[in-house]
Scaffold this motif. Structure first.
Motif, PDB file in Angstrom:
ATOM      1  N   ALA A   5     -49.579 -40.617  42.058  1.00 18.71           N
ATOM      2  CA  ALA A   5     -50.966 -40.390  42.463  1.00 18.71           C
ATOM      3  C   ALA A   5     -51.402 -41.464  43.456  1.00 18.71           C
ATOM      4  N   HIS A   6     -51.035 -42.722  43.172  1.00 22.26           N
ATOM      5  CA  HIS A   6     -51.409 -43.824  44.064  1.00 22.26           C
ATOM      6  C   HIS A   6     -50.928 -43.581  45.489  1.00 22.26           C
ATOM      7  N   PHE A   7     -49.624 -43.300  45.643  1.00 18.66           N
ATOM      8  CA  PHE A   7     -49.164 -43.249  47.045  1.00 18.66           C
ATOM      9  C   PHE A   7     -49.619 -41.979  47.750  1.00 18.66           C
ATOM     10  N   HIS A   8     -49.927 -40.923  46.963  1.00 14.78           N
ATOM     11  CA  HIS A   8     -50.539 -39.774  47.638  1.00 14.78           C
ATOM     12  C   HIS A   8     -51.968 -40.102  48.070  1.00 14.78           C
ATOM     13  N   TYR A   9     -52.654 -40.928  47.273  1.00 14.70           N
ATOM     14  CA  TYR A   9     -54.000 -41.335  47.673  1.00 14.70           C
ATOM     15  C   TYR A   9     -53.984 -42.289  48.862  1.00 14.70           C
ATOM     16  N   VAL A  10     -52.870 -42.950  49.088  1.00 18.73           N
ATOM     17  CA  VAL A  10     -52.771 -43.794  50.286  1.00 18.73           C
ATOM     18  C   VAL A  10     -52.355 -42.950  51.482  1.00 18.73           C
ATOM     19  N   LEU A  11     -51.301 -42.151  51.284  1.00 18.07           N
ATOM     20  CA  LEU A  11     -50.702 -41.484  52.445  1.00 18.07           C
ATOM     21  C   LEU A  11     -51.492 -40.263  52.899  1.00 18.07           C
ATOM     22  N   ILE A  12     -52.109 -39.534  51.995  1.00 19.27           N
ATOM     23  CA  ILE A  12     -52.840 -38.342  52.466  1.00 19.27           C
ATOM     24  C   ILE A  12     -54.119 -38.745  53.206  1.00 19.27           C
ATOM     25  N   PRO A  13     -55.026 -39.554  52.597  1.00 14.37           N
ATOM     26  CA  PRO A  13     -56.157 -39.986  53.429  1.00 14.37           C
ATOM     27  C   PRO A  13     -55.701 -40.837  54.606  1.00 14.37           C
ATOM     28  N   GLY A  14     -54.755 -41.742  54.373  1.00 10.34           N
ATOM     29  CA  GLY A  14     -54.358 -42.699  55.401  1.00 10.34           C
ATOM     30  C   GLY A  14     -53.614 -42.070  56.558  1.00 10.34           C
ATOM     31  N   LEU A  17     -64.862 -40.036  57.625  1.00 10.60           N
ATOM     32  CA  LEU A  17     -65.758 -40.441  56.531  1.00 10.60           C
ATOM     33  C   LEU A  17     -65.083 -40.221  55.182  1.00 10.60           C
ATOM     34  N   ALA A  18     -64.385 -39.093  55.034  1.00  9.02           N
ATOM     35  CA  ALA A  18     -63.720 -38.811  53.751  1.00  9.02           C
ATOM     36  C   ALA A  18     -62.592 -39.794  53.503  1.00  9.02           C
ATOM     37  N   PHE A  19     -61.989 -40.255  54.586  1.00  6.76           N
ATOM     38  CA  PHE A  19     -60.866 -41.195  54.462  1.00  6.76           C
ATOM     39  C   PHE A  19     -61.273 -42.460  53.718  1.00  6.76           C
ATOM     40  N   ILE A  20     -62.464 -42.983  54.025  1.00 10.71           N
ATOM     41  CA  ILE A  20     -62.792 -44.319  53.511  1.00 10.71           C
ATOM     42  C   ILE A  20     -62.813 -44.368  51.975  1.00 10.71           C
ATOM     43  N   PRO A  21     -63.597 -43.522  51.275  1.00  6.91           N
ATOM     44  CA  PRO A  21     -63.558 -43.602  49.813  1.00  6.91           C
ATOM     45  C   PRO A  21     -62.209 -43.199  49.218  1.00  6.91           C
ATOM     46  N   CYS A  22     -61.587 -42.138  49.767  1.00  9.83           N
ATOM     47  CA  CYS A  22     -60.313 -41.688  49.178  1.00  9.83           C
ATOM     48  C   CYS A  22     -59.245 -42.768  49.330  1.00  9.83           C
ATOM     49  N   PHE A  23     -59.173 -43.347  50.522  1.00 12.14           N
ATOM     50  CA  PHE A  23     -58.168 -44.378  50.771  1.00 12.14           C
ATOM     51  C   PHE A  23     -58.442 -45.610  49.919  1.00 12.14           C
ATOM     52  N   THR A  24     -59.711 -45.907  49.696  1.00 14.04           N
ATOM     53  CA  THR A  24     -60.030 -47.080  48.884  1.00 14.04           C
ATOM     54  C   THR A  24     -59.527 -46.899  47.447  1.00 14.04           C
ATOM     55  N   ILE A  25     -59.617 -45.659  46.923  1.00 13.98           N
ATOM     56  CA  ILE A  25     -59.040 -45.414  45.587  1.00 13.98           C
ATOM     57  C   ILE A  25     -57.543 -45.708  45.621  1.00 13.98           C
ATOM     58  N   GLY A  26     -56.867 -45.232  46.672  1.00  8.26           N
ATOM     59  CA  GLY A  26     -55.443 -45.516  46.813  1.00  8.26           C
ATOM     60  C   GLY A  26     -55.179 -47.010  46.916  1.00  8.26           C
ATOM     61  N   GLY A  27     -56.025 -47.713  47.650  1.00  3.52           N
ATOM     62  CA  GLY A  27     -55.826 -49.147  47.837  1.00  3.52           C
ATOM     63  C   GLY A  27     -56.044 -49.935  46.561  1.00  3.52           C
ATOM     64  N   VAL A  28     -57.088 -49.564  45.821  1.00  2.00           N
ATOM     65  CA  VAL A  28     -57.394 -50.310  44.597  1.00  2.00           C
ATOM     66  C   VAL A  28     -56.309 -50.091  43.547  1.00  2.00           C
ATOM     67  N   THR A  29     -55.834 -48.847  43.406  1.00  2.00           N
ATOM     68  CA  THR A  29     -54.739 -48.619  42.459  1.00  2.00           C
ATOM     69  C   THR A  29     -53.480 -49.331  42.938  1.00  2.00           C
ATOM     70  N   GLY A  30     -53.375 -49.518  44.253  1.00  2.00           N
ATOM     71  CA  GLY A  30     -52.251 -50.279  44.784  1.00  2.00           C
ATOM     72  C   GLY A  30     -52.286 -51.726  44.341  1.00  2.00           C
ATOM     73  N   VAL A  31     -53.483 -52.294  44.313  1.00  2.00           N
ATOM     74  CA  VAL A  31     -53.589 -53.677  43.844  1.00  2.00           C
ATOM     75  C   VAL A  31     -53.222 -53.750  42.355  1.00  2.00           C
ATOM     76  N   MET A  32     -53.595 -52.707  41.593  1.00  2.00           N
ATOM     77  CA  MET A  32     -53.171 -52.667  40.182  1.00  2.00           C
ATOM     78  C   MET A  32     -51.654 -52.684  40.083  1.00  2.00           C
ATOM     79  N   LEU A  33     -51.014 -51.853  40.919  1.00  2.14           N
ATOM     80  CA  LEU A  33     -49.544 -51.775  40.879  1.00  2.14           C
ATOM     81  C   LEU A  33     -48.903 -53.046  41.407  1.00  2.14           C
ATOM     82  N   ALA A  34     -49.641 -53.793  42.211  1.00  4.27           N
ATOM     83  CA  ALA A  34     -49.067 -54.989  42.826  1.00  4.27           C
ATOM     84  C   ALA A  34     -48.798 -56.087  41.815  1.00  4.27           C
ATOM     85  N   MET A  35     -49.506 -56.045  40.686  1.00  7.72           N
ATOM     86  CA  MET A  35     -49.297 -57.098  39.692  1.00  7.72           C
ATOM     87  C   MET A  35     -48.023 -56.809  38.918  1.00  7.72           C
TER      88      MET A  35
END
Lengths: 648, 100
Positions: A412-421, A379-397
């Motif tokens: 911060a972005h990749f820690h938000y992806v890799l730690i929850p993920g 359950l904790a993964f879903i919101p935390c990972f989504t923050i990582g994912g959304v900032t990833g889309v920001m970085l993607a541009m």
């Protein structure tokens, strides 16, 4: 080379580590001798080809490496907690962030996931072992030796210090003349052999050894993600192998693949590194997705929502994962067309990932959710990972990335992806499969401490990094002045790291407590779960299944429970063919370690001589005609009676 | 295990030595001749494709197995990866900043 160049000297922190390492090793040897466990270690663990034991060794190695990488992280957080602290100097800080990155990705995340795959996949598909058990042992030992070779760098010879990405020209001989980056090139190469072998092994296992009736679309979701992950491993790891080989040639033999001089191209390193490096992200995150799928489905008491779309999105992610690598170096000076294309492919990856997020949410919808530890992590993964994912889309541009590139925002972005993920998934997986591995559950109450400390600590540590990043702090800065105004946020982040560490300590205490006091009476199916691994004893007998299960639908075990089909008939038991233990994998891995060590120090003659050991290992393996042994019907009957009671 | 593999594995040995020979040939050609860059690229490319073919036939069991579909999927995926890696790298490294 003199002795004080061989051992790293002059830093009290490192001196303390050297003493601690020496004492720990002596302590371990004394302990094993005192307990008279050498023979047991050798027979049960060092020479084993049992996928469950190999998996447990992978996980153990992963936990130890988590500790090492975590201490590196704490040191960085301590150094940046106040402006202009002088806890670490610039060189030491460089070394610490380099080893932190390499260890956390390659020697923590990878073995944890491969370990859980090792334990679970053969059980989940109803197989008795992996396709090539001895190769599996070789994979583990080669990985382990590579990891250890990398780990000793900070006390013997000096740590690599060019970042976990080891960009040229910095990582070339010209700018880092010490042995540190030799360790990087050679230790990763050795460990990489193991990973590649694992990739081949698991593809064959999943494609060829599924229980009768289990078609591809009836495989559990974790098996699906493992299959696709291993396909990506086989596709991507050879690129790292080639890149590291070029790096080794450049550093040890004076070639010019990546140097600025003599027509080399440092940008080729970036290109090759991320051609592997980006798929690597999906290699670690896909099995994690699989684990969440199992856990969420089990504890929502519902089958997984959108199974087919889940499979399609995994395959889609695997396909796209090979097409996005440039987003790690938009600012290298590529043409506009290159950056545009890779911006689009990168953003496209958010689509299948989003599909998966919604599938998990819909799986939970109207489910009777049980808030076990494993479920909490999911359950904790879903919101935390989504923050990582959304900032990833920001970085993607690409255009916007010129602003964020290599700032703390990215960190911060990749820690938000890799730690929850990855890390949350590993924790969910450990709590979930622990009873299957060891025959007792981890304590749920201590687990809550672990969960809340870790999740709160994680957010307190990494959330402030987004803001200092947007405020202009670049990554890998070892100090800053008070006038930047980053002090309070980074101080908060350091406090978060302590909470995070307390969470990890709670996990270790939980393992200790449960090992000593937890009830051993968990049965074969403590969670009322859905997939085949729960159909056999906990821990499973070495042959896994007395009778290979037959499958006609998804979640066969669950459907059988509902229909009341359980148990084993006495006349169904047959002799079981199992692979024999072997010492050659350990021997080969040690040989690789010795050769690697000599190569790191560029002692070529000892390296060439000890390379003979590798050849001997290859010959021994080629002429090994051991076809395993048979477990007798009586032995199987006796083992099965122990946990089933009387057989029908 | 021993079923289906009879005699000495000549295919593997020949393939192994051919692969090494082709690689050494490429190195020698670059080191000791002064062909133009496009000639060199052409020869290396040809040698690479030749080597890939040797690998497919000598090691990868492309002629074995009942199911042609699996082979087609494998080959398609491999070609996709090779194109992405090779063409992608050339595109990235020869345009933009590097071109000036």
């Amino acid at each position: 080379m003199t002795w004080d160049q061989f051992f790293v000297t002059g830093d009290p922190l490192i001196l303390a580590s050297q003493i601690a390492i020496a004492l720990t090793m002596v302590g371990l040897v004394v302990l094993v001798t005192y307990l008279k466990r050498w023979k047991w270690l050798w027979k049960e663990w060092f020479t084993t080809v049992d996928h469950k034991k190999i998996g447990i060794m992978y996980i153990l190695a992963g936990v130890v490496m988590f500790f090492r990488g975590g201490v590196d992280g704490l040191m960085m957080k301590a150094q940046t907690s106040r402006p202009e602290l002088e806890f670490l100097d610039a060189q030491h800080y460089d070394e610490v962030f380099t080893t932190h990155g390499v260890i956390m990705i390659l020697f923590m995340a990878m073995p944890m996931l491969i370990g859980i795959m090792n334990v679970v996949i053969p059980l989940q598909i109803g197989a008795r072992d992996v396709a090539f058990p001895k190769l599996n042992a070789l994979s583990f030992w080669v990985f382990f030796v590579g990891a250890m070779l990398f780990n000793i760098s900070f006390v013997i010879g000096g740590s690599p210090d060019a970042g976990w990405t080891a960009y040229f020209p910095l990582a070339g001989k010209e700018f880092t003349p010490g042995v540190g980056n030799n360790y990087y090139a050679i230790a990763l190469q050795i460990a990489g052999i193991g990973t590649l072998a694992t990739g081949v092994n698991f593809i064959v296992t999943i494609l060829k050894m599924r229980a009768p009736g289990m078609t591809l679309m009836k495989m559990p979701m974790f098996t699906w993600t493992a299959l696709v992950t291993n396909v990506i491993i086989v596709a991507a790891f050879p690129i790292l192998t080639v890149a590291l080989a070029f790096m080794t040639l450049d550093r040890l033999f004076g070639t010019h693949f990546f140097t600025v001089a003599a027509g080399g191209d440092p940008m080729l390193w970036l290109n090759l590194f991320w051609l592997w490096g980006h798929p690597e992200v999906y290699i670690v995150v896909l099995p994690a997705f699989g684990m969440f799928s199992e856990v969420i489905s089990t504890f929502s008491r519902k089958n997984l929502y959108g199974y087919k779309s889940m499979v399609a999105s995994i395959v889609g992610i695997a396909f796209l994962s090979m097409l996005v690598w440039v987003h790690h170096f938009y600012t290298m000076g590529n043409s506009g067309a290159v950056n545009s294309v890779f911006s689009i492919t990168t953003m496209a990856i958010a689509i299948p990932t989003g599909v998966k997020i919604f599938n998990w949410l819909f799986t939970m919808r109207k489910g009777r959710i049980k808030f076990t530890n494993a479920m909490l992590w999911s359950l904790a993964f879903i919101p935390c990972f989504t923050i990582g994912g959304v900032t990833g889309v920001m970085l993607a541009m690409a255009a916007a990335d010129y602003q964020y590139h290599n700032t703390m925002f990215l960190v911060a972005h990749f820690h938000y992806v890799l730690i929850p993920g990855v890390v949350f998934a590993v924790f969910a997986g450990l709590y979930y499969w622990w009873p299957k591995m060891f025959g007792f559950k981890l304590n749920e109450k201590i687990g809550y401490w672990h969960f809340w400390l870790f999740v709160i600590g994680f957010n307190v540590t990494f959330m402030p990094m987004f803001f200092v990043g947007l405020d202009g702090m670049s990554r890998r800065m070892f100090t800053y002045s008070a006038s930047t105004g980053w002090g309070p946020l980074l101080g908060l982040s350091a406090i978060g790291a302590l909470i995070l560490a307390a969470g990890f300590a709670a996990l270790c205490y939980n393992i200790y407590w449960s090992f000593r006091y937890a009830s051993r009476d968990v049965g074969n199916d403590p969670w009322d779960a859905r997939t085949l691994e729960w159909a056999t004893a906990s821990p499973p007998p070495h042959y896994n299944f007395a009778k290979v299960p037959e499958v006609s639908q998804l979640d066969e075990f669950w459907e059988n429970k509902k229909a009341g089909i359980t148990g084993l008939k006495k006349n169904e038991i047959e002799e079981i063919h199992m692979p024999s233990n072997s010492w050659t994998p350990l021997f080969m891995a040690v040989a690789f370690g010795i050769v690697g060590f000599f190569l790191v120090f560029e002692w070529f003659i000892p390296a060439a001589i000890s390379a003979v050991l590798i050849v001997i290992g290859l010959i021994l393996n080629s002429f090994d005609y051991d076809h395993g042994y048979h477990v007798s019907v009586e032995e199987v009957e006796e083992t099965e009676r122990k946990w089933r009671g009387d057989l029908k | 295990m021993s079923k289906g593999h009879k005699g000495f594995p000549w295919n593997h040995v020949i393939g192994f030595f051919l692969s090494i020979a082709l690689t050494i040939f490429a190195v020698l050609m670059v080191q000791y001749t002064d062909f133009s860059k496009s000639t060199v690229m052409f020869i290396i490319g040809t040698l690479a494709i030749l080597q890939a073919a040797i690998q497919l036939f000598m090691f990868m069991h492309i002629t074995e197995g009942k199911s042609g579909v699996i082979n087609i999927i494998n080959i398609t995926y491999s070609v996709f990866l090779a194109v992405v890696i090779v063409v992608g790298s050339i595109w990235i490294l020869t345009t933009g900043h590097a071109a000036h």
